[in-house]
Motif scaffolding. Structure first.
Motif, PDB file in Angstrom:
ATOM      1  N   ILE A 243     -38.162 -39.254 -29.916  1.00  0.00           N
ATOM      2  CA  ILE A 243     -37.020 -38.460 -30.810  1.00  0.00           C
ATOM      3  C   ILE A 243     -38.212 -38.091 -31.592  1.00  0.00           C
ATOM      4  CG2 ILE A 243     -35.337 -38.268 -32.690  1.00  0.00           C
ATOM      5  CD1 ILE A 243     -34.205 -38.992 -29.553  1.00  0.00           C
ATOM      6  N   PRO A 244     -38.412 -36.465 -31.900  1.00  0.00           N
ATOM      7  CA  PRO A 244     -38.779 -35.532 -32.865  1.00  0.00           C
ATOM      8  C   PRO A 244     -38.402 -36.254 -34.210  1.00  0.00           C
ATOM      9  CG  PRO A 244     -36.680 -34.254 -31.902  1.00  0.00           C
ATOM     10  CD  PRO A 244     -37.028 -35.812 -31.204  1.00  0.00           C
ATOM     11  N   GLY A 245     -39.575 -35.730 -35.581  1.00  0.00           N
ATOM     12  CA  GLY A 245     -39.342 -35.899 -36.700  1.00  0.00           C
ATOM     13  C   GLY A 245     -37.879 -35.345 -37.497  1.00  0.00           C
ATOM     14  N   PRO A 246     -38.166 -35.807 -39.238  1.00  0.00           N
ATOM     15  CA  PRO A 246     -36.671 -34.960 -39.743  1.00  0.00           C
ATOM     16  C   PRO A 246     -36.632 -33.465 -39.638  1.00  0.00           C
ATOM     17  CG  PRO A 246     -37.494 -36.447 -40.676  1.00  0.00           C
ATOM     18  CD  PRO A 246     -38.653 -36.547 -39.230  1.00  0.00           C
ATOM     19  N   SER A 247     -35.984 -33.100 -39.395  1.00  0.00           N
ATOM     20  CA  SER A 247     -35.598 -31.089 -39.512  1.00  0.00           C
ATOM     21  C   SER A 247     -36.355 -30.688 -40.355  1.00  0.00           C
ATOM     22  CB  SER A 247     -35.337 -30.640 -38.621  1.00  0.00           C
ATOM     23  OG  SER A 247     -33.775 -31.214 -39.040  1.00  0.00           O
ATOM     24  N   GLN A 248     -36.852 -29.681 -40.400  1.00  0.00           N
ATOM     25  CA  GLN A 248     -37.066 -28.851 -42.006  1.00  0.00           C
ATOM     26  C   GLN A 248     -36.023 -28.869 -42.968  1.00  0.00           C
ATOM     27  OE1 GLN A 248     -39.525 -25.249 -41.261  1.00  0.00           O
ATOM     28  NE2 GLN A 248     -39.374 -24.635 -43.921  1.00  0.00           N
ATOM     29  N   GLY A 249     -35.877 -28.832 -43.789  1.00  0.00           N
ATOM     30  CA  GLY A 249     -34.749 -29.258 -44.812  1.00  0.00           C
ATOM     31  C   GLY A 249     -34.291 -29.739 -44.442  1.00  0.00           C
ATOM     32  N   ALA A 250     -34.286 -31.219 -43.950  1.00  0.00           N
ATOM     33  CA  ALA A 250     -33.749 -32.859 -43.909  1.00  0.00           C
ATOM     34  C   ALA A 250     -33.834 -33.303 -45.363  1.00  0.00           C
ATOM     35  CB  ALA A 250     -34.222 -33.284 -42.463  1.00  0.00           C
ATOM     36  N   ALA A 251     -32.648 -34.388 -46.245  1.00  0.00           N
ATOM     37  CA  ALA A 251     -33.086 -34.890 -47.004  1.00  0.00           C
ATOM     38  C   ALA A 251     -34.238 -35.890 -47.101  1.00  0.00           C
ATOM     39  CB  ALA A 251     -31.999 -35.441 -47.454  1.00  0.00           C
ATOM     40  N   GLU A 252     -35.126 -35.876 -48.417  1.00  0.00           N
ATOM     41  CA  GLU A 252     -36.059 -36.354 -48.029  1.00  0.00           C
ATOM     42  C   GLU A 252     -35.811 -37.828 -48.037  1.00  0.00           C
ATOM     43  OE1 GLU A 252     -39.341 -37.937 -51.626  1.00  0.00           O
ATOM     44  OE2 GLU A 252     -38.580 -35.868 -52.188  1.00  0.00           O
ATOM     45  N   GLY A 253     -36.363 -38.465 -47.549  1.00  0.00           N
ATOM     46  CA  GLY A 253     -36.599 -39.547 -47.039  1.00  0.00           C
ATOM     47  C   GLY A 253     -35.549 -40.429 -45.853  1.00  0.00           C
ATOM     48  N   ASP A 254     -35.240 -39.108 -44.950  1.00  0.00           N
ATOM     49  CA  ASP A 254     -34.260 -39.023 -44.078  1.00  0.00           C
ATOM     50  C   ASP A 254     -34.959 -40.498 -42.736  1.00  0.00           C
ATOM     51  OD1 ASP A 254     -32.350 -38.614 -41.831  1.00  0.00           O
ATOM     52  OD2 ASP A 254     -33.922 -37.696 -40.817  1.00  0.00           O
ATOM     53  N   ASP A 255     -34.408 -41.600 -42.643  1.00  0.00           N
ATOM     54  CA  ASP A 255     -34.698 -42.120 -41.662  1.00  0.00           C
ATOM     55  C   ASP A 255     -34.213 -43.350 -40.710  1.00  0.00           C
ATOM     56  OD1 ASP A 255     -35.280 -44.998 -44.550  1.00  0.00           O
ATOM     57  OD2 ASP A 255     -33.524 -43.706 -42.980  1.00  0.00           O
ATOM     58  N   VAL A 256     -33.843 -43.667 -39.312  1.00  0.00           N
ATOM     59  CA  VAL A 256     -33.281 -44.253 -38.803  1.00  0.00           C
ATOM     60  C   VAL A 256     -32.247 -44.988 -39.364  1.00  0.00           C
ATOM     61  CG1 VAL A 256     -34.380 -46.640 -38.959  1.00  0.00           C
ATOM     62  CG2 VAL A 256     -32.671 -46.075 -36.759  1.00  0.00           C
ATOM     63  N   ALA A 257     -32.034 -45.329 -40.187  1.00  0.00           N
ATOM     64  CA  ALA A 257     -30.895 -45.913 -41.328  1.00  0.00           C
ATOM     65  C   ALA A 257     -29.977 -44.846 -41.461  1.00  0.00           C
ATOM     66  CB  ALA A 257     -31.495 -46.350 -42.844  1.00  0.00           C
ATOM     67  N   SER A 258     -30.135 -43.076 -41.746  1.00  0.00           N
ATOM     68  CA  SER A 258     -29.383 -42.265 -42.479  1.00  0.00           C
ATOM     69  C   SER A 258     -27.956 -42.191 -40.871  1.00  0.00           C
ATOM     70  CB  SER A 258     -30.324 -40.668 -42.115  1.00  0.00           C
ATOM     71  OG  SER A 258     -31.333 -41.013 -43.205  1.00  0.00           O
ATOM     72  N   TYR A 259     -28.615 -42.703 -39.800  1.00  0.00           N
ATOM     73  CA  TYR A 259     -27.069 -42.516 -38.860  1.00  0.00           C
ATOM     74  C   TYR A 259     -26.970 -44.001 -38.205  1.00  0.00           C
ATOM     75  CZ  TYR A 259     -31.965 -41.272 -36.647  1.00  0.00           C
ATOM     76  OH  TYR A 259     -33.179 -41.317 -36.646  1.00  0.00           O
ATOM     77  N   ASP A 260     -25.778 -43.505 -37.813  1.00  0.00           N
ATOM     78  CA  ASP A 260     -25.115 -44.906 -35.906  1.00  0.00           C
ATOM     79  C   ASP A 260     -25.760 -44.403 -35.327  1.00  0.00           C
ATOM     80  OD1 ASP A 260     -23.686 -46.011 -38.348  1.00  0.00           O
ATOM     81  OD2 ASP A 260     -22.578 -44.355 -38.370  1.00  0.00           O
TER      82      ASP A 260
END
Length: 428
Positions: A243-260
């Motif tokens: 799985i690629p990393g957070p896209s450009q413009g994603a919220a800082e600190g976006d990680d696995v806990a941000s989605y179900d």
């Protein structure tokens, strides 16, 4: 479509009846094989030969699946139509009807219309089409003034049911909107509301992702980020499907806990089968891998489906795949319409299949019909893994606003949303 959930009984246990029982009885009968028809069993009646065409456009894949086990069988689709002959001829032997299937394969560089014409020259009027969208449209336009009815068993493009709809085409294959809606309902019902969407580079991948975005808006899902998977040549690389990393413009600190859940859009299954197991994405994977919305599955066993799967496996030594099921339904649609309209002409048969008088046992708990506004076959969608059926959509709690008893129409384009001008004109 409001996202408010209302507790209602599951539709599958309330629907029923006699047509499902009749279909199961016919399926269980030790009917003769298609090539073992006995004219003597027609009690002296003149035999009505009904030949159904099967047009297969062989295509060059734009991507290769990640697993060699995903290669389609040579007889995919045709095997499903052949299994339908069991039921068609079970009734036909008492009524004087005999059904058979005539296949025509068209090469990647050959003209599909010319292939169809060969079938028409043999008197065939009902044709199952296993071909991409552009070929299907060419076939429909070439036969628009002829007594021909085409059944789409492959192409998932929603436009074929909407802006590009044709009144001589019925769609057994579900479109992408139906698949996405079925998945979204289940995710919301399980309270998995925050999704990471990862889309592949192909046109089909992007269309699948767009269908997921529509479903999220429709049912209350929240896509917290959308990322693009960029394929790199080398099928044996150890990082395929990461799985690629957070896209450009994603919220800082976006990680696995941000989605179900992670929703993957990879129609060719070129990388998504690896996605649940590579990288640090420790959440369930759904979409084109993991938990997948499908029209049919070899593990499906409710509502008589076990019998259908068993018969298919006995006859073809493999499991029934979605395209097989679509072709089965197409051939059964012809048989059912002819059985219910004895000695009727083509127009009567065609109009009957389009009407609400037509009902078919599709082994998914409802009385199956075709939608009057776009020619789409009404059907629940299975939520499956590689080995089991987890659930069936539509899910309880997503009522249909104008027809509460037709919950299956919460999947895909509803009547008040249709952009199919042919059907709109016909209703006026």
């Amino acid at each position: 479509m409001a996202s408010t959930r209302v507790a209602r009984p599951a539709p599958h246990v309330l629907l029923a009846g006699a047509i499902l029982f009749l279909g199961a009885v016919l399926l269980a009968l030790p009917a003769p094989a298609a090539d073992a028809f006995n004219p003597a069993q027609t009690s002296g009646k003149k035999v009505n030969e009904v030949e159904i065409g099967y047009l297969k456009k062989v295509t060059r894949p734009t991507t290769l699946p990640a697993s060699r086990l995903d290669k389609e069988p040579e007889d995919i689709g045709l095997a499903g139509a052949d299994t339908a002959l069991r039921e068609n001829n079970s009734a036909g032997q008492f009524l004087g009807d005999h059904y058979s299937v005539k296949e025509k394969r068209v090469g990647p560089d050959d003209d599909a219309v010319a292939g169809l014409q060969e079938l028409l020259d043999q008197g065939i009027r009902y044709v199952i089409v296993d071909a991409p969208a552009d070929d299907l449209l060419a076939l429909a336009d070439a036969t628009k003034d002829k007594e021909v009815l085409l059944f789409n068993v492959r192409a998932p493009e929603t436009e074929l049911r909407q802006e590009q709809c044709r009144d001589n085409v019925l769609h057994v294959a579900p479109d992408r909107f139906m698949l996405a809606d079925a998945l979204a309902q289940y995710l919301i019902a399980e309270e998995w509301t925050d999704w990471l969407l990862v889309a592949g580079p192909t046109k089909g991948d992007q269309a699948y992702a767009a269908a997921i975005e529509r479903a999220a808006e429709r049912f209350g899902g929240n896509i917290v980020d959308r990322r693009n998977y960029k394929d790199i040549p080398g099928r044996d690389r150890d990082d395929i499907g990461t799985i690629p990393g957070p896209s450009q413009g994603a919220a800082e600190g976006d990680d696995v806990a941000s989605y179900d859940v992670i929703v993957v859009a990879d129609e060719g299954r070129a990388w998504s089968p690896y996605a649940p197991y590579r990288g640090d994405a420790l959440r369930p994977v759904v979409g084109t891998a993991g938990l997948m919305p499908e029209s049919w599955h070899g593990a499906h066993s409710k509502w008589g489906a076990r019998q259908l799967n068993n018969h298919f496996e006995e006859e073809h030594s493999r499991i029934m795949l979605p395209v097989d099921y679509h072709a089965y339904i197409a051939a059964r649609s012809v048989g059912e319409a002819i059985t219910r309209n004895r000695n009727a002409d083509f127009d009567t048969i065609r109009d009957f299949i389009h009407s609400d008088k037509f009902q078919l046992n599709g082994f998914k708990g409802i009385k199956h019909t075709y939608r009057a506004w776009d020619g789409q076959f009404r059907q629940p969608i299975l939520l499956v893994t590689d080995n089991v059926v987890v659930s069936v959509s539509p899910q309880p709690g997503f009522p249909h606003p104008s027809a509460p008893d037709v919950l299956v129409d919460t999947l895909g384009i509803d009547q008040d949303e249709t952009r199919c001008e042919i059907y709109e004109t016909a209703k006026q």
